[in-house]
Design a protein around this motif. Structure first.
Motif, PDB file in Angstrom:
ATOM      1  N   GLY A 153       8.976  41.920  17.977  1.00 17.03           N
ATOM      2  CA  GLY A 153      10.134  42.841  17.825  1.00 17.03           C
ATOM      3  C   GLY A 153      10.048  43.651  16.475  1.00 17.03           C
ATOM      4  O   GLY A 153       9.226  43.811  16.021  1.00 17.03           O
ATOM      5  N   LYS A 154      11.263  44.363  16.402  1.00 20.06           N
ATOM      6  CA  LYS A 154      11.560  45.136  15.123  1.00 20.06           C
ATOM      7  C   LYS A 154      12.096  44.377  14.136  1.00 20.06           C
ATOM      8  O   LYS A 154      13.058  43.802  14.104  1.00 20.06           O
ATOM      9  N   TYR A 155      11.328  44.639  12.836  1.00 18.11           N
ATOM     10  CA  TYR A 155      11.661  43.897  11.787  1.00 18.11           C
ATOM     11  C   TYR A 155      12.100  44.999  10.707  1.00 18.11           C
ATOM     12  O   TYR A 155      11.703  45.988  10.290  1.00 18.11           O
ATOM     13  N   ARG A 156      13.223  44.493   9.874  1.00 19.85           N
ATOM     14  CA  ARG A 156      13.534  45.219   8.822  1.00 19.85           C
ATOM     15  C   ARG A 156      12.991  44.503   7.319  1.00 19.85           C
ATOM     16  O   ARG A 156      13.141  43.183   7.271  1.00 19.85           O
ATOM     17  N   ILE A 157      12.013  45.208   6.677  1.00 23.32           N
ATOM     18  CA  ILE A 157      11.518  44.575   5.635  1.00 23.32           C
ATOM     19  C   ILE A 157      12.244  45.316   4.219  1.00 23.32           C
ATOM     20  O   ILE A 157      12.099  46.682   4.366  1.00 23.32           O
ATOM     21  N   VAL A 158      12.785  44.776   3.204  1.00 24.52           N
ATOM     22  CA  VAL A 158      13.462  45.243   1.965  1.00 24.52           C
ATOM     23  C   VAL A 158      12.583  45.149   0.992  1.00 24.52           C
ATOM     24  O   VAL A 158      12.491  43.682   0.680  1.00 24.52           O
ATOM     25  N   LEU A 159      11.972  45.813   0.137  1.00 20.90           N
ATOM     26  CA  LEU A 159      11.316  45.551  -0.980  1.00 20.90           C
ATOM     27  C   LEU A 159      11.756  46.062  -2.041  1.00 20.90           C
ATOM     28  O   LEU A 159      12.501  47.165  -1.991  1.00 20.90           O
ATOM     29  N   SER A 160      11.988  45.094  -3.170  1.00 20.06           N
ATOM     30  CA  SER A 160      12.609  45.342  -4.252  1.00 20.06           C
ATOM     31  C   SER A 160      11.639  44.884  -5.713  1.00 20.06           C
ATOM     32  O   SER A 160      10.953  43.881  -5.463  1.00 20.06           O
ATOM     33  N   ARG A 161      11.849  45.708  -6.791  1.00 15.75           N
ATOM     34  CA  ARG A 161      11.247  45.335  -7.799  1.00 15.75           C
ATOM     35  C   ARG A 161      11.852  44.072  -8.571  1.00 15.75           C
ATOM     36  O   ARG A 161      11.128  43.345  -9.240  1.00 15.75           O
ATOM     37  N   PHE A 197      12.294  49.330   5.089  1.00 13.74           N
ATOM     38  CA  PHE A 197      11.178  49.515   6.366  1.00 13.74           C
ATOM     39  C   PHE A 197      11.683  49.241   7.529  1.00 13.74           C
ATOM     40  O   PHE A 197      12.156  48.131   7.856  1.00 13.74           O
ATOM     41  N   GLU A 198      11.413  49.588   8.604  1.00 14.99           N
ATOM     42  CA  GLU A 198      11.629  49.189   9.909  1.00 14.99           C
ATOM     43  C   GLU A 198      10.135  49.152  10.675  1.00 14.99           C
ATOM     44  O   GLU A 198       9.569  50.437  10.541  1.00 14.99           O
ATOM     45  N   VAL A 199       9.450  48.061  11.132  1.00 12.02           N
ATOM     46  CA  VAL A 199       8.216  47.830  11.645  1.00 12.02           C
ATOM     47  C   VAL A 199       8.368  47.142  12.781  1.00 12.02           C
ATOM     48  O   VAL A 199       8.912  46.051  12.992  1.00 12.02           O
ATOM     49  N   GLN A 200       7.529  47.280  13.703  1.00  9.72           N
ATOM     50  CA  GLN A 200       7.089  46.632  14.876  1.00  9.72           C
ATOM     51  C   GLN A 200       5.967  45.557  14.752  1.00  9.72           C
ATOM     52  O   GLN A 200       5.150  46.004  14.248  1.00  9.72           O
ATOM     53  N   LEU A 229      15.433  42.721  13.345  1.00  8.56           N
ATOM     54  CA  LEU A 229      16.446  43.454  14.107  1.00  8.56           C
ATOM     55  C   LEU A 229      16.549  43.282  15.622  1.00  8.56           C
ATOM     56  O   LEU A 229      17.760  43.367  16.038  1.00  8.56           O
ATOM     57  N   GLU A 230      15.593  43.483  16.287  1.00  4.97           N
ATOM     58  CA  GLU A 230      15.741  43.061  17.753  1.00  4.97           C
ATOM     59  C   GLU A 230      14.160  42.883  18.210  1.00  4.97           C
ATOM     60  O   GLU A 230      13.250  43.218  18.023  1.00  4.97           O
ATOM     61  N   ALA A 231      14.444  41.749  18.856  1.00  3.59           N
ATOM     62  CA  ALA A 231      13.437  41.039  19.597  1.00  3.59           C
ATOM     63  C   ALA A 231      13.059  41.795  21.010  1.00  3.59           C
ATOM     64  O   ALA A 231      14.044  42.400  21.682  1.00  3.59           O
ATOM     65  N   ASN A 232      11.533  41.904  21.240  1.00  8.71           N
ATOM     66  CA  ASN A 232      11.162  42.549  22.381  1.00  8.71           C
ATOM     67  C   ASN A 232      11.546  41.487  23.457  1.00  8.71           C
ATOM     68  O   ASN A 232      11.208  40.283  23.711  1.00  8.71           O
TER      69      ASN A 232
END
Length: 232
Positions: A153-161, A197-200, A229-232
């Protein structure tokens, strides 16, 4: 309540002691470790605790009943007990080998944990930034996270320092995300506190890595927040 399915457990139930129906008396030695390295080492920063006795690093023995500050080593006077505690440690260490030999992956995309939260302490790396001074100083250091994608699916990955709740600047000019053969870069502005980021992604075990590019030195995002975010 039935014990859940899974590996055999060598623990004991605390329910009766908590409920006050039974006094808990544990006769088995307890082993504690402080490793903080990728590949654990036998006896490293260890203690075997049994009643009033403490065997430290497999060598020094202390009697807390008479010596609570652990300043007088009595190992030479209690050689039989030292050997007994060393044997208990050996059995415990041998039981850990199946777990030590495998890499533990953080699962993402689980219905039981809508958002997985990773820190630099989870990196597959020796000497990870485990204390707050390391986080505060932001040494030029980076490492991979081991993750297991549970569903496509589509994933949200939030990166932070910094930890997300601080809302502090990333202190970098750009950031790069790498996962499952994908490399995505973003430019950062002075006020950016995170990068999204939004990645499949496809199911399976993989590595998640990042690079923060700054004018003085490069390091990595120390925190990652991952949600499906959204499963395939």
């Amino acid at each position: 309540m039935n014990e859940p399915a899974g590996p055999a457990s060598d623990g004991i139930s605390l329910a009766s002691a908590i409920q006050g129906t039974e006094t808990l008396i544990r006769e088995k030695p307890i082993v504690v470790h402080s490793q903080r390295i990728l590949h654990p080492e036998k006896w490293r920063k260890s203690a075997v605790m049994y009643q009033q006795w403490r065997l430290v690093n497999g060598k020094e023995l202390f009697n807390l009943a008479d010596d609570p500050s652990q300043s007088h080593d009595v190992a030479s006077e209690q050689s039989a007990l030292v050997q007994e505690l060393r044997d208990a440690y050996d059995a415990w260490w041998d039981s850990l080998q199946p777990a030590i030999q495998r890499t533990i992956h953080v699962e993402i995309g689980s219905e039981h944990e809508p958002e997985a939260r990773l820190t630099a302490h989870d990196w597959l790396l020796d000497n990870t930034p485990w204390h707050q001074n390391a986080i505060r100083n932001g040494a030029p250091q980076s490492g991979p996270w081991a993750v297991r994608v549970l569903q496509p699916g589509k994933y949200r990955i939030v990166l932070s320092r910094w930890p997300r709740h601080l809302q502090q600047s990333m202190e970098a000019n750009s950031i790069q995300l790498r996962i499952q053969g994908q490399t995505i870069s973003k430019t950062l502005t002075k006020g950016d506190t995170s990068a999204e980021f939004e990645v499949q992604l496809e199911p399976g075990e993989t590595r998640l890595e990042s690079t923060l590019a700054a004018t003085t030195a490069n390091n990595a995002a120390l925190y990652a927040y991952i949600s499906l975010l959204e499963a395939n």
